[in-house]
Design an enzyme around this catalytic site. Structure first.
Site: not given
Length: 107
Positions: A66-68
């Site tokens: 997960p990345h943002a």
């Protein structure tokens, strides 16, 4: 790219008791915010969950990344968790995730 400097104390979790996807991501954002000295993890949580809403970051083979982007951050930050038990993550191979790399960076 050398990832070693991104693995900081307080951001590596072995045998993290996972609930569901949302609870696990929220907990990791909370832990990361604390290790960065941030008072509020709300922006991090929203950024990660919004990104997950677009498309799952489950890669397959039990791994999720997960990345943002988060306006609170000035540098790239990484948290790692080995989950127990593995959790459903909408991965393309349908396999539950037990290795999770949470990556947040500035816009």
């Amino acid at each position: 790219m050398n990832l070693e400097p991104l693995f900081q104390p307080g951001r590596v979790f072995l045998d993290l008791e996972a609930g569901n996807k949302t609870a696990t991501l929220t907990r990791l954002c909370t832990e990361m915010a604390g290790s960065l000295g941030l008072l509020d993890e709300g922006d991090m949580v929203r950024a990660i969950l919004d990104r997950e809403g677009i498309m799952s970051t489950g890669m397959g083979e039990g791994v999720a990344i997960p990345h943002a982007k988060c306006t609170l951050l000035k540098d790239l930050s990484l948290a790692f968790a080995r989950l127990t038990p593995p959790i459903h993550f909408d991965s393309p191979d349908g396999r539950d995730v037990d290795l999770l790399f949470l990556l947040l960076g500035p816009p």
